[in-house]
Design a protein around this motif. Structure first.
Motif, PDB file in Angstrom:
ATOM      1  N   LYS A  22       1.296  -0.882   0.078  1.00 44.99           N
ATOM      2  CA  LYS A  22       0.207   0.049  -0.273  1.00 44.99           C
ATOM      3  C   LYS A  22       0.409   1.035  -0.047  1.00 44.99           C
ATOM      4  N   ASP A  23       1.688   1.730   0.655  1.00 42.75           N
ATOM      5  CA  ASP A  23       2.928   2.853   1.152  1.00 42.75           C
ATOM      6  C   ASP A  23       2.941   2.861  -0.900  1.00 42.75           C
ATOM      7  N   THR A  24       4.226   1.349  -1.145  1.00 44.86           N
ATOM      8  CA  THR A  24       4.819   1.698  -2.536  1.00 44.86           C
ATOM      9  C   THR A  24       3.583   2.009  -3.460  1.00 44.86           C
ATOM     10  N   LEU A  25       2.869   1.688  -3.056  1.00 45.06           N
ATOM     11  CA  LEU A  25       1.698   1.569  -4.660  1.00 45.06           C
ATOM     12  C   LEU A  25       1.516   4.110  -4.302  1.00 45.06           C
ATOM     13  N   GLU A  26       1.357   4.165  -2.369  1.00 47.21           N
ATOM     14  CA  GLU A  26       1.199   5.442  -2.703  1.00 47.21           C
ATOM     15  C   GLU A  26       1.798   6.128  -2.826  1.00 47.21           C
ATOM     16  N   THR A  27       3.289   5.903  -3.137  1.00 48.20           N
ATOM     17  CA  THR A  27       4.812   6.552  -3.642  1.00 48.20           C
ATOM     18  C   THR A  27       4.361   7.049  -5.205  1.00 48.20           C
ATOM     19  N   THR A  28       4.088   5.482  -5.170  1.00 51.06           N
ATOM     20  CA  THR A  28       4.243   5.122  -7.204  1.00 51.06           C
ATOM     21  C   THR A  28       3.320   6.355  -7.956  1.00 51.06           C
ATOM     22  N   VAL A  29       2.227   6.381  -7.015  1.00 52.44           N
ATOM     23  CA  VAL A  29       0.826   7.570  -7.814  1.00 52.44           C
ATOM     24  C   VAL A  29       1.621   8.982  -6.640  1.00 52.44           C
ATOM     25  N   ALA A  30       2.190   9.065  -6.404  1.00 56.62           N
ATOM     26  CA  ALA A  30       2.684  10.674  -5.643  1.00 56.62           C
ATOM     27  C   ALA A  30       3.818  10.653  -7.007  1.00 56.62           C
ATOM     28  N   GLU A  31       4.712  10.177  -7.573  1.00 55.38           N
ATOM     29  CA  GLU A  31       5.284   9.589  -8.512  1.00 55.38           C
ATOM     30  C   GLU A  31       4.912  10.213  -9.128  1.00 55.38           C
ATOM     31  N   ARG A  32       4.220   9.411 -10.017  1.00 56.49           N
ATOM     32  CA  ARG A  32       3.488   9.402 -11.073  1.00 56.49           C
ATOM     33  C   ARG A  32       2.730  11.012 -11.376  1.00 56.49           C
ATOM     34  N   ASP A  33       2.261  11.713 -10.558  1.00 52.11           N
ATOM     35  CA  ASP A  33       1.493  12.695 -10.473  1.00 52.11           C
ATOM     36  C   ASP A  33       2.425  13.637 -10.466  1.00 52.11           C
ATOM     37  N   LYS A  34       3.471  13.562  -9.793  1.00 53.14           N
ATOM     38  CA  LYS A  34       4.439  15.068 -10.017  1.00 53.14           C
ATOM     39  C   LYS A  34       4.919  14.923 -11.726  1.00 53.14           C
ATOM     40  N   ALA A  35       4.781  13.395 -12.140  1.00 54.69           N
ATOM     41  CA  ALA A  35       5.574  13.089 -13.718  1.00 54.69           C
ATOM     42  C   ALA A  35       4.588  14.013 -14.105  1.00 54.69           C
ATOM     43  N   VAL A  36       3.284  13.613 -13.699  1.00 54.75           N
ATOM     44  CA  VAL A  36       2.364  14.233 -15.266  1.00 54.75           C
ATOM     45  C   VAL A  36       1.912  15.599 -14.825  1.00 54.75           C
ATOM     46  N   LYS A  87       6.266  22.092 -19.121  1.00 50.65           N
ATOM     47  CA  LYS A  87       7.480  21.752 -19.952  1.00 50.65           C
ATOM     48  C   LYS A  87       6.337  21.994 -20.475  1.00 50.65           C
ATOM     49  N   VAL A  88       5.471  21.116 -21.504  1.00 51.00           N
ATOM     50  CA  VAL A  88       4.704  20.859 -22.796  1.00 51.00           C
ATOM     51  C   VAL A  88       4.467  22.618 -22.612  1.00 51.00           C
ATOM     52  N   LYS A  89       3.767  23.249 -21.860  1.00 49.64           N
ATOM     53  CA  LYS A  89       2.803  24.767 -21.831  1.00 49.64           C
ATOM     54  C   LYS A  89       4.038  25.587 -22.126  1.00 49.64           C
ATOM     55  N   ALA A  90       5.876  25.253 -20.881  1.00 47.06           N
ATOM     56  CA  ALA A  90       6.432  26.650 -21.315  1.00 47.06           C
ATOM     57  C   ALA A  90       6.579  26.131 -22.992  1.00 47.06           C
ATOM     58  N   ALA A  91       6.965  24.871 -23.146  1.00 45.96           N
ATOM     59  CA  ALA A  91       7.658  25.247 -24.923  1.00 45.96           C
ATOM     60  C   ALA A  91       6.503  26.047 -25.471  1.00 45.96           C
ATOM     61  N   ALA A  92       5.628  25.689 -25.557  1.00 44.60           N
ATOM     62  CA  ALA A  92       4.234  26.221 -26.260  1.00 44.60           C
ATOM     63  C   ALA A  92       4.141  27.585 -26.862  1.00 44.60           C
ATOM     64  N   LYS A  93       4.532  27.983 -25.133  1.00 40.61           N
ATOM     65  CA  LYS A  93       4.992  29.560 -25.150  1.00 40.61           C
ATOM     66  C   LYS A  93       5.683  29.731 -25.679  1.00 40.61           C
ATOM     67  N   LEU A  94       6.919  29.335 -25.656  1.00 40.15           N
ATOM     68  CA  LEU A  94       8.219  29.774 -26.299  1.00 40.15           C
ATOM     69  C   LEU A  94       8.453  29.533 -27.622  1.00 40.15           C
ATOM     70  N   LEU A 131      16.452  22.951 -25.671  1.00 39.49           N
ATOM     71  CA  LEU A 131      16.847  22.410 -24.355  1.00 39.49           C
ATOM     72  C   LEU A 131      16.058  21.978 -23.507  1.00 39.49           C
ATOM     73  N   LEU A 132      14.312  22.533 -23.535  1.00 39.86           N
ATOM     74  CA  LEU A 132      13.365  22.068 -23.671  1.00 39.86           C
ATOM     75  C   LEU A 132      12.763  20.939 -24.133  1.00 39.86           C
ATOM     76  N   GLY A 133      13.040  21.243 -25.411  1.00 36.75           N
ATOM     77  CA  GLY A 133      12.592  19.730 -25.966  1.00 36.75           C
ATOM     78  C   GLY A 133      12.634  18.313 -25.344  1.00 36.75           C
ATOM     79  N   LYS A 134      14.305  18.405 -25.368  1.00 34.55           N
ATOM     80  CA  LYS A 134      15.561  17.220 -24.259  1.00 34.55           C
ATOM     81  C   LYS A 134      14.334  17.056 -23.083  1.00 34.55           C
ATOM     82  N   THR A 135      13.989  18.137 -21.995  1.00 35.54           N
ATOM     83  CA  THR A 135      13.621  18.119 -20.499  1.00 35.54           C
ATOM     84  C   THR A 135      12.095  17.134 -21.311  1.00 35.54           C
ATOM     85  N   ILE A 136      11.603  17.468 -21.976  1.00 34.11           N
ATOM     86  CA  ILE A 136       9.470  17.582 -22.541  1.00 34.11           C
ATOM     87  C   ILE A 136      10.750  15.507 -23.014  1.00 34.11           C
ATOM     88  N   LYS A 137      11.034  14.868 -23.387  1.00 32.81           N
ATOM     89  CA  LYS A 137      12.038  13.840 -23.721  1.00 32.81           C
ATOM     90  C   LYS A 137      12.127  13.282 -22.859  1.00 32.81           C
TER      91      LYS A 137
END
Length: 256
Positions: free
Chosen positions: A68-82, A88-95, A149-155
């Motif tokens: 349960k703890d691992t699942l909660e951590t994974t979900v949190a990391e996934r949400d953070k990554a999303v 970054k996608v929005k920043a790339a669009a603005k740039l 650079l932003l494109g590499k970060t997004i990738k």
């Protein structure tokens, strides 16, 4: 005389009955002892099974909590990554919009400079217009570099996000990626390659290793630097020893 015989017979009969009763009672006692031992053994076995079951139940509870703890951590990391990927996608669009605007401004400035030169304006005015164009060109070049650079970060973020979506999905690397092995450690089955982030290498990407046109193995990227990367030889793909100078190309080249 008859009375004496009768007494003797009675005594013998009593002894016989007593003996039979003794044997019967002894048999019952033996049976009871056997039954008691069996009941005791079953009780001991039941207690041991209960203790074992409780131990397994406690372990299952601990494993469930860890899961349960691992699942909660994974979900949190996934949400953070999303969230970070969306940012970054929005920043790339603005740039990209900023670059388009600066290109339009640069084109307009060049048109004005051409008009200044055609109209016979002073050299100071023409120099000022040229200065403005140079500033716009420098700004545009910086924005383009930032966009790369932003494109590499997004990738990279997309690659990290893919781990949560489908851990078994192969990581695509640039089709034109080509490098070689700089360092090889046969004992620990890891290598250092002369390609890295600047060449489009991503963690978990896989590359085929060849020598003189013959496949010798496949490696999986574990760490990426600017122009270097570290990889492990994939078990089951070690056809021969990976050596310094061996060539590497993507196992899953991207379509674009």
């Amino acid at each position: 005389m008859l009375i004496r015989i009768s007494l003797i017979v009675a005594i013998i009969a009593g002894l016989a009955v007593g003996t039979i009763n003794f044997l019967y009672v002894k048999k019952n006692i033996t049976t009871l002892r056997t039954d008691l031992k069996q009941q005791t053994d079953r009780g001991d076995t039941a207690e041991r099974n209960l203790a074992s079951t409780k131990k397994e139940l406690d372990k299952t509870v601990v494993d469930l909590k860890q899961t349960k703890d691992t699942l909660e951590t994974t979900v949190a990391e996934r949400d953070k990554a999303v969230a970070l990927a969306d940012e970054k996608v929005k920043a790339a669009a603005k740039l990209t919009d900023d670059i388009t605007k600066m290109q339009a401004d640069l084109s307009d400035a060049r048109s004005k400079l051409a008009a200044y030169e055609a109209s016979g304006l002073s050299s100071a005015q023409a120099a000022n217009a040229a200065k403005q164009i140079k500033q716009l060109e420098d700004t545009l070049a910086g924005a383009k570099a930032e966009n790369v650079l932003l494109g590499k970060t997004i990738k990279r973020l997309e690659n990290e996000l893919a781990i949560y979506k489908d851990p078994n999905k192969p990581i695509s690397l640039p089709a034109n990626l080509a490098g070689k092995v700089l360092i090889s450690d046969p004992k620990w089955d890891f290598v250092v390659l002369n390609v890295g982030e600047d060449q489009g290498v991503l963690e978990r990407g896989e590359l085929l290793v060849s020598r003189n046109g013959k496949l010798v193995g496949k490696v999986k990227i574990t760490s990426v630097q600017k122009d270097r990367s570290i990889a492990n030889v994939i078990p089951g793909w070690k056809i021969g020893e990976v050596l310094e100078g061996d060539q590497v190309i993507p196992a899953y080249p991207s379509a674009s």
